[in-house]
Design a protein around this motif. Structure first.
Motif, short mmCIF file in Angstrom:
data_model
loop_
_atom_site.label_atom_id
_atom_site.label_comp_id
_atom_site.label_asym_id
_atom_site.label_seq_id
_atom_site.Cartn_x
_atom_site.Cartn_y
_atom_site.Cartn_z
N THR A 130 -8.78 -38.80 -5.10
CA THR A 130 -8.89 -37.65 -6.00
C THR A 130 -10.35 -37.21 -6.07
O THR A 130 -11.27 -37.99 -5.75
N THR A 131 -10.57 -35.98 -6.49
CA THR A 131 -11.95 -35.52 -6.63
C THR A 131 -12.66 -36.31 -7.73
O THR A 131 -13.88 -36.49 -7.66
N LYS A 132 -11.92 -36.82 -8.70
CA LYS A 132 -12.53 -37.65 -9.75
C LYS A 132 -13.06 -38.95 -9.15
O LYS A 132 -14.19 -39.36 -9.42
N GLU A 133 -12.24 -39.60 -8.30
CA GLU A 133 -12.69 -40.83 -7.64
C GLU A 133 -13.90 -40.55 -6.75
O GLU A 133 -14.88 -41.30 -6.77
N ALA A 179 -16.10 -38.18 -7.00
CA ALA A 179 -17.27 -37.91 -7.84
C ALA A 179 -17.91 -39.21 -8.31
O ALA A 179 -19.14 -39.34 -8.31
N GLN A 180 -17.11 -40.18 -8.69
CA GLN A 180 -17.64 -41.46 -9.15
C GLN A 180 -18.31 -42.21 -8.01
O GLN A 180 -19.40 -42.76 -8.17
N GLN A 194 -17.43 -33.77 -10.62
CA GLN A 194 -16.09 -33.48 -10.10
C GLN A 194 -15.88 -31.98 -9.89
O GLN A 194 -15.32 -31.56 -8.89
N GLN A 230 -14.58 -29.84 -6.51
CA GLN A 230 -13.46 -28.92 -6.52
C GLN A 230 -13.89 -27.52 -6.07
O GLN A 230 -13.16 -26.85 -5.33
N THR A 259 -3.43 -32.07 -8.95
CA THR A 259 -4.54 -32.95 -8.61
C THR A 259 -5.17 -32.55 -7.28
O THR A 259 -4.48 -32.39 -6.28
N TRP A 260 -6.50 -32.41 -7.29
CA TRP A 260 -7.22 -32.13 -6.05
C TRP A 260 -7.47 -33.43 -5.31
O TRP A 260 -7.89 -34.43 -5.90
#
Length: 68
Positions: free
Chosen positions: A9-12, A14-15, A21, A25, A49-50
């Motif tokens: 995911t873009t959240k993962e 980003a971390q 994030q 996107q 979810t991206w």
């Protein structure tokens, strides 16, 4: 590397890469009349979810500094 580890995911992402994030996107969508920085093979939306590939992240940002 296992195929499942190639997509995140873009959240993962980003971390792992220490990025925002929303910027990842925007690189999927493009912004202000500019085309997306990711190719259609590197980023897509699944439901709400991206998702982005590790290959795409490395191409744009280099290897992550944070251990995965």
């Amino acid at each position: 590397m296992k195929a499942i580890e190639e997509v995140m995911t873009t959240k993962e992402a980003a971390q792992i890469w220490g990025k925002v994030q929303a910027v990842i996107q925007q690189n999927c969508l493009g912004q202000k009349g500019k085309p997306p920085r990711f190719t259609e093979d590197e980023c897509r939306k699944s439901g709400g979810t991206w998702l982005v590939t590790r290959t795409g992240m490395v191409r744009l940002y280099g290897e992550p500094e944070i251990e995965e």
